[in-house]
Design an enzyme around this catalytic site. Structure first.
Site, PDB file in Angstrom:
ATOM      1  N   GLY A 153       0.816  -1.199   0.000  1.00 37.90           N
ATOM      2  CA  GLY A 153       0.000   0.000   0.000  1.00 37.90           C
ATOM      3  C   GLY A 153       0.854   1.256   0.000  1.00 37.90           C
ATOM      4  N   CYS A 154       0.210   2.387  -0.240  1.00 37.06           N
ATOM      5  CA  CYS A 154       0.933   3.657  -0.351  1.00 37.06           C
ATOM      6  C   CYS A 154       1.529   4.086   0.989  1.00 37.06           C
ATOM      7  CB  CYS A 154       0.025   4.732  -0.930  1.00 37.06           C
ATOM      8  SG  CYS A 154      -1.591   4.869  -0.126  1.00 37.06           S
ATOM      9  N   TYR A 155       0.704   4.130   2.027  1.00 35.23           N
ATOM     10  CA  TYR A 155       1.225   4.482   3.346  1.00 35.23           C
ATOM     11  C   TYR A 155       2.282   3.482   3.835  1.00 35.23           C
ATOM     12  CZ  TYR A 155      -2.648   7.861   4.158  1.00 35.23           C
ATOM     13  OH  TYR A 155      -3.530   8.920   4.108  1.00 35.23           O
TER      14      TYR A 155
END
Length: 334
Positions: A153-155
Protein backbone atom coordinates in the site's frame (compact mmCIF):
# COMPACT_ATOMS: atom_id res chain seq x y z
CA UNK A 1 8.55 -9.06 -25.38
CA UNK A 2 6.15 -9.93 -22.58
CA UNK A 3 2.46 -9.80 -23.43
CA UNK A 4 0.71 -7.78 -20.75
CA UNK A 5 -2.89 -7.31 -19.64
CA UNK A 6 -3.83 -4.46 -17.32
CA UNK A 7 -7.08 -4.88 -15.41
CA UNK A 8 -8.44 -1.72 -13.81
CA UNK A 9 -6.63 0.62 -16.18
CA UNK A 10 -9.33 3.27 -15.88
CA UNK A 11 -8.36 4.35 -12.35
CA UNK A 12 -5.69 6.84 -11.38
CA UNK A 13 -3.05 4.23 -10.52
CA UNK A 14 -4.10 2.08 -13.47
CA UNK A 15 -3.61 4.94 -15.92
CA UNK A 16 -0.16 5.73 -14.49
CA UNK A 17 0.73 2.05 -14.69
CA UNK A 18 -0.39 1.84 -18.31
CA UNK A 19 1.68 4.89 -19.24
CA UNK A 20 4.81 3.35 -17.68
CA UNK A 21 4.28 0.02 -19.41
CA UNK A 22 3.53 1.66 -22.74
CA UNK A 23 7.07 3.03 -22.90
CA UNK A 24 8.73 -0.11 -21.57
CA UNK A 25 10.86 -1.72 -24.30
CA UNK A 26 10.12 -5.27 -23.13
CA UNK A 27 6.37 -5.01 -22.54
CA UNK A 28 3.62 -5.39 -25.12
CA UNK A 29 0.24 -4.17 -23.88
CA UNK A 30 -2.20 -6.61 -25.44
CA UNK A 31 -5.26 -5.31 -23.63
CA UNK A 32 -6.76 -2.95 -21.10
CA UNK A 33 -9.69 -4.30 -19.13
CA UNK A 34 -12.32 -3.17 -16.67
CA UNK A 35 -15.06 -5.13 -14.96
CA UNK A 36 -17.99 -6.14 -17.11
CA UNK A 37 -20.27 -3.87 -15.08
CA UNK A 38 -18.02 -0.81 -15.32
CA UNK A 39 -19.46 2.33 -16.87
CA UNK A 40 -16.03 2.83 -18.47
CA UNK A 41 -16.25 -0.34 -20.58
CA UNK A 42 -15.89 0.49 -24.26
CA UNK A 43 -14.40 3.92 -23.69
CA UNK A 44 -10.88 4.90 -24.70
CA UNK A 45 -8.40 5.26 -21.86
CA UNK A 46 -7.44 8.65 -23.30
CA UNK A 47 -11.05 9.82 -23.03
CA UNK A 48 -10.91 9.27 -19.28
CA UNK A 49 -7.37 10.60 -18.90
CA UNK A 50 -6.86 13.32 -21.54
CA UNK A 51 -3.14 13.61 -20.82
CA UNK A 52 -2.84 10.28 -22.65
CA UNK A 53 -4.45 11.48 -25.89
CA UNK A 54 -2.30 10.50 -28.85
CA UNK A 55 -0.29 8.23 -26.55
CA UNK A 56 -2.73 5.61 -25.29
CA UNK A 57 -5.88 5.75 -27.37
CA UNK A 58 -6.73 2.17 -26.39
CA UNK A 59 -10.20 0.83 -25.61
CA UNK A 60 -11.16 -0.46 -22.18
CA UNK A 61 -12.56 -3.93 -22.74
CA UNK A 62 -15.07 -5.52 -20.34
CA UNK A 63 -13.53 -8.54 -18.63
CA UNK A 64 -16.10 -11.27 -19.14
CA UNK A 65 -14.11 -14.48 -19.59
CA UNK A 66 -10.85 -14.69 -17.62
CA UNK A 67 -9.70 -17.89 -19.32
CA UNK A 68 -10.09 -16.27 -22.71
CA UNK A 69 -8.45 -13.03 -21.59
CA UNK A 70 -5.45 -14.95 -20.21
CA UNK A 71 -4.63 -16.68 -23.50
CA UNK A 72 -1.20 -15.65 -24.71
CA UNK A 73 -0.65 -13.37 -21.70
CA UNK A 74 2.61 -13.49 -19.74
CA UNK A 75 1.99 -10.76 -17.17
CA UNK A 76 -1.18 -9.41 -15.57
CA UNK A 77 -1.41 -6.23 -13.51
CA UNK A 78 -4.47 -5.93 -11.27
CA UNK A 79 -5.25 -2.32 -10.38
CA UNK A 80 -8.60 -3.41 -9.03
CA UNK A 81 -10.62 -3.38 -5.82
CA UNK A 82 -9.49 -5.80 -3.13
CA UNK A 83 -12.40 -8.22 -3.56
CA UNK A 84 -11.99 -8.16 -7.33
CA UNK A 85 -8.28 -8.98 -7.13
CA UNK A 86 -9.08 -11.73 -4.62
CA UNK A 87 -11.31 -13.38 -7.22
CA UNK A 88 -9.29 -12.67 -10.38
CA UNK A 89 -5.71 -13.34 -9.29
CA UNK A 90 -6.06 -17.12 -8.74
CA UNK A 91 -7.70 -17.51 -12.15
CA UNK A 92 -4.87 -15.73 -13.96
CA UNK A 93 -2.31 -17.60 -11.86
CA UNK A 94 -3.90 -20.92 -12.81
CA UNK A 95 -3.46 -19.91 -16.45
CA UNK A 96 0.29 -19.53 -15.86
CA UNK A 97 0.44 -15.73 -15.76
CA UNK A 98 2.71 -13.78 -13.44
CA UNK A 99 0.43 -11.46 -11.49
CA UNK A 100 1.23 -8.10 -9.91
CA UNK A 101 -1.65 -7.12 -7.63
CA UNK A 102 -1.90 -3.48 -6.56
CA UNK A 103 -4.78 -4.17 -4.16
CA UNK A 104 -4.53 -5.38 -0.59
CA UNK A 105 -5.93 -8.83 -1.32
CA UNK A 106 -2.71 -10.80 -0.80
CA UNK A 107 -0.45 -8.55 1.28
CA UNK A 108 -0.88 -10.26 4.65
CA UNK A 109 -0.79 -14.03 5.13
CA UNK A 110 -3.24 -14.17 8.04
CA UNK A 111 -6.65 -14.91 6.49
CA UNK A 112 -8.44 -13.43 9.53
CA UNK A 113 -6.94 -10.04 8.65
CA UNK A 114 -9.21 -9.75 5.61
CA UNK A 115 -12.50 -10.29 7.40
CA UNK A 116 -11.50 -7.78 10.08
CA UNK A 117 -10.03 -5.03 7.89
CA UNK A 118 -11.37 -5.61 4.38
CA UNK A 119 -14.81 -7.02 5.06
CA UNK A 120 -14.55 -10.28 3.13
CA UNK A 121 -13.59 -13.87 3.89
CA UNK A 122 -10.39 -14.86 2.12
CA UNK A 123 -10.89 -18.02 0.08
CA UNK A 124 -7.34 -18.56 -1.19
CA UNK A 125 -5.02 -19.34 1.74
CA UNK A 126 -2.73 -21.24 -0.62
CA UNK A 127 -1.98 -18.05 -2.54
CA UNK A 128 -1.66 -16.06 0.68
CA UNK A 129 1.21 -18.39 1.56
CA UNK A 130 2.81 -18.13 -1.89
CA UNK A 131 2.43 -14.40 -2.48
CA UNK A 132 5.54 -12.25 -2.13
CA UNK A 133 5.19 -8.81 -0.58
CA UNK A 134 6.59 -6.42 -3.15
CA UNK A 135 8.47 -3.87 -1.06
CA UNK A 136 10.98 -3.68 -3.86
CA UNK A 137 14.06 -2.43 -2.00
CA UNK A 138 13.78 -5.19 0.59
CA UNK A 139 12.27 -8.21 -1.17
CA UNK A 140 14.15 -8.34 -4.47
CA UNK A 141 15.43 -11.92 -4.12
CA UNK A 142 11.96 -13.27 -3.32
CA UNK A 143 10.38 -11.18 -6.08
CA UNK A 144 12.70 -12.80 -8.64
CA UNK A 145 11.10 -16.19 -7.94
CA UNK A 146 7.47 -15.19 -7.40
CA UNK A 147 4.39 -15.79 -9.51
CA UNK A 148 2.17 -13.53 -7.37
CA UNK A 149 3.56 -10.21 -6.16
CA UNK A 150 1.42 -8.21 -3.73
CA UNK A 151 2.41 -4.58 -4.28
CA UNK A 152 2.41 -2.75 -0.91
CA UNK A 153 0.00 0.00 0.00
CA UNK A 154 0.93 3.66 -0.35
CA UNK A 155 1.22 4.48 3.35
CA UNK A 156 3.06 1.22 4.16
CA UNK A 157 5.63 1.88 1.44
CA UNK A 158 6.69 5.27 2.80
CA UNK A 159 6.47 4.13 6.42
CA UNK A 160 8.48 0.95 6.00
CA UNK A 161 11.16 2.48 3.79
CA UNK A 162 11.67 5.10 6.49
CA UNK A 163 11.70 2.73 9.46
CA UNK A 164 13.02 -0.63 8.29
CA UNK A 165 16.76 0.23 8.28
CA UNK A 166 16.43 1.44 11.88
CA UNK A 167 14.32 -1.48 13.08
CA UNK A 168 16.59 -4.04 11.45
CA UNK A 169 19.62 -2.22 12.81
CA UNK A 170 18.12 -2.32 16.34
CA UNK A 171 18.60 1.41 16.76
CA UNK A 172 15.16 2.22 18.20
CA UNK A 173 14.12 2.08 21.85
CA UNK A 174 11.39 -0.55 22.14
CA UNK A 175 9.84 1.30 25.09
CA UNK A 176 8.32 3.83 22.68
CA UNK A 177 6.47 2.74 19.57
CA UNK A 178 7.20 4.70 16.39
CA UNK A 179 4.39 7.18 15.73
CA UNK A 180 3.51 7.68 12.06
CA UNK A 181 1.42 10.69 11.07
CA UNK A 182 0.92 10.64 7.31
CA UNK A 183 -1.03 12.89 4.96
CA UNK A 184 -2.24 11.71 1.55
CA UNK A 185 -3.70 13.50 -1.42
CA UNK A 186 -7.30 12.89 -2.44
CA UNK A 187 -6.32 10.64 -5.36
CA UNK A 188 -5.69 7.93 -2.78
CA UNK A 189 -9.46 7.57 -2.49
CA UNK A 190 -9.79 6.74 -6.19
CA UNK A 191 -11.75 8.26 -9.08
CA UNK A 192 -15.23 7.50 -7.81
CA UNK A 193 -16.99 10.70 -6.82
CA UNK A 194 -18.12 11.20 -3.24
CA UNK A 195 -19.17 14.12 -1.08
CA UNK A 196 -16.15 13.76 1.20
CA UNK A 197 -13.73 13.94 -1.72
CA UNK A 198 -15.34 16.86 -3.53
CA UNK A 199 -13.38 20.10 -3.98
CA UNK A 200 -15.37 22.22 -1.54
CA UNK A 201 -15.49 19.54 1.16
CA UNK A 202 -11.87 18.40 1.32
CA UNK A 203 -9.92 19.94 4.18
CA UNK A 204 -7.20 18.39 6.34
CA UNK A 205 -8.57 15.64 8.51
CA UNK A 206 -7.38 12.44 10.18
CA UNK A 207 -9.38 9.29 9.52
CA UNK A 208 -9.34 5.61 10.40
CA UNK A 209 -7.99 6.23 13.90
CA UNK A 210 -6.72 2.88 15.24
CA UNK A 211 -8.74 1.08 12.53
CA UNK A 212 -6.97 1.77 9.24
CA UNK A 213 -6.05 -1.43 7.38
CA UNK A 214 -2.54 -0.18 6.60
CA UNK A 215 -1.57 -0.21 10.28
CA UNK A 216 -1.53 -4.02 10.60
CA UNK A 217 0.10 -4.26 7.17
CA UNK A 218 2.94 -2.04 8.39
CA UNK A 219 3.26 -3.92 11.69
CA UNK A 220 3.24 -7.33 10.01
CA UNK A 221 6.05 -6.59 7.60
CA UNK A 222 8.05 -4.19 9.74
CA UNK A 223 8.03 -6.59 12.67
CA UNK A 224 7.42 -3.98 15.35
CA UNK A 225 4.30 -2.23 16.68
CA UNK A 226 3.57 1.31 15.53
CA UNK A 227 0.90 3.95 16.02
CA UNK A 228 -0.35 5.03 12.60
CA UNK A 229 -2.69 7.93 11.87
CA UNK A 230 -3.56 8.71 8.24
CA UNK A 231 -4.83 12.11 7.16
CA UNK A 232 -6.64 13.28 4.04
CA UNK A 233 -5.08 16.45 2.64
CA UNK A 234 -6.57 19.06 0.34
CA UNK A 235 -4.25 18.32 -2.58
CA UNK A 236 -4.42 15.86 -5.45
CA UNK A 237 -1.53 13.48 -4.95
CA UNK A 238 1.42 12.61 -2.78
CA UNK A 239 2.09 11.32 0.73
CA UNK A 240 4.14 12.97 3.45
CA UNK A 241 4.81 10.89 6.55
CA UNK A 242 6.26 12.42 9.71
CA UNK A 243 7.51 9.68 12.02
CA UNK A 244 8.66 10.20 15.61
CA UNK A 245 10.80 7.62 17.40
CA UNK A 246 12.96 7.25 20.46
CA UNK A 247 16.50 6.02 19.99
CA UNK A 248 18.41 3.60 22.15
CA UNK A 249 20.90 5.24 24.48
CA UNK A 250 24.10 6.15 22.67
CA UNK A 251 22.67 6.05 19.14
CA UNK A 252 23.80 9.13 17.20
CA UNK A 253 22.69 10.96 14.07
CA UNK A 254 25.68 9.43 12.31
CA UNK A 255 24.46 5.94 13.24
CA UNK A 256 21.09 6.78 11.66
CA UNK A 257 22.72 8.17 8.51
CA UNK A 258 24.95 5.10 8.24
CA UNK A 259 21.95 2.76 8.55
CA UNK A 260 20.12 4.54 5.74
CA UNK A 261 23.22 4.65 3.56
CA UNK A 262 23.86 0.94 4.05
CA UNK A 263 20.25 0.08 3.21
CA UNK A 264 19.79 2.31 0.18
CA UNK A 265 23.18 3.14 -1.33
CA UNK A 266 22.42 0.94 -4.34
CA UNK A 267 18.66 1.54 -4.42
CA UNK A 268 18.03 4.18 -7.09
CA UNK A 269 14.41 4.94 -6.18
CA UNK A 270 15.12 5.94 -2.59
CA UNK A 271 16.72 9.36 -2.21
CA UNK A 272 18.34 10.29 1.10
CA UNK A 273 18.66 13.86 2.34
CA UNK A 274 22.02 14.66 3.91
CA UNK A 275 20.55 17.81 5.44
CA UNK A 276 16.99 18.90 6.02
CA UNK A 277 13.85 16.97 5.18
CA UNK A 278 11.94 16.48 1.92
CA UNK A 279 8.95 18.40 0.63
CA UNK A 280 6.09 16.82 -1.24
CA UNK A 281 6.61 18.86 -4.41
CA UNK A 282 9.95 17.13 -5.03
CA UNK A 283 8.36 13.70 -5.54
CA UNK A 284 4.96 14.35 -7.13
CA UNK A 285 5.02 12.90 -10.63
CA UNK A 286 8.21 10.95 -9.89
CA UNK A 287 8.84 7.33 -8.79
CA UNK A 288 10.99 8.12 -5.73
CA UNK A 289 10.65 7.90 -1.99
CA UNK A 290 12.61 10.72 -0.35
CA UNK A 291 13.78 10.40 3.26
CA UNK A 292 15.29 12.92 5.67
CA UNK A 293 15.61 13.05 9.45
CA UNK A 294 16.57 15.12 12.47
CA UNK A 295 17.92 13.98 15.85
CA UNK A 296 17.80 15.72 19.22
CA UNK A 297 19.19 13.65 22.06
CA UNK A 298 17.30 10.35 22.08
CA UNK A 299 14.49 11.69 19.91
CA UNK A 300 14.31 11.12 16.15
CA UNK A 301 11.96 12.66 13.60
CA UNK A 302 11.88 11.14 10.10
CA UNK A 303 10.11 12.64 7.11
CA UNK A 304 9.36 10.44 4.11
CA UNK A 305 7.61 11.56 0.92
CA UNK A 306 6.36 9.78 -2.18
CA UNK A 307 3.77 10.09 -4.92
CA UNK A 308 0.99 7.81 -3.70
CA UNK A 309 0.08 6.86 -7.28
CA UNK A 310 3.67 6.11 -8.29
CA UNK A 311 6.10 4.82 -5.65
CA UNK A 312 2.98 4.08 -3.62
CA UNK A 313 1.38 2.07 -6.44
CA UNK A 314 2.15 2.06 -10.19
CA UNK A 315 5.89 2.77 -10.15
CA UNK A 316 6.53 0.17 -7.46
CA UNK A 317 4.54 -2.38 -9.46
CA UNK A 318 6.73 -1.72 -12.51
CA UNK A 319 9.84 -1.76 -10.32
CA UNK A 320 8.81 -5.20 -9.04
CA UNK A 321 8.16 -6.37 -12.60
CA UNK A 322 11.62 -5.21 -13.66
CA UNK A 323 13.18 -7.12 -10.77
CA UNK A 324 11.09 -10.21 -11.49
CA UNK A 325 12.18 -10.44 -15.13
CA UNK A 326 15.75 -9.23 -14.79
CA UNK A 327 15.34 -5.82 -16.42
CA UNK A 328 17.10 -2.71 -15.09
CA UNK A 329 15.22 -1.73 -11.94
CA UNK A 330 14.35 1.75 -13.20
CA UNK A 331 13.44 0.70 -16.75
CA UNK A 332 10.68 3.01 -18.08
CA UNK A 333 10.47 4.76 -14.68
CA UNK A 334 13.25 7.32 -15.19
Amino acid sequence: MLNTLIVGASGYAGAELTAYLNRHPHMNITGLAVSAQSADAGKLLSDLHPQLKGILDLPLQPLVDVAQAAKGIDVVFLATAHEVSHDLAPQFLAAGCVVFDLSGAFRVRDAAFYSQYYGFEHQHPDWLDKAVYGLAEWQSEDIKQAQLIAVPGCYPTASQLALKPLVDGQLLNDAQWPVINAVSGVSGAGRKASMGNSFCEVSLQPYGLFTHRHQPEIVTHLGTPVIFTPHLGNFARGILATITCRLKAGVTAQNIADAYHHAYQNKPLVRLYQQGVPALKAVVGLPFCDIGFSVQGEHLIIVATEDNLLKGAAAQAVQCMNIRFGFPETQSLL
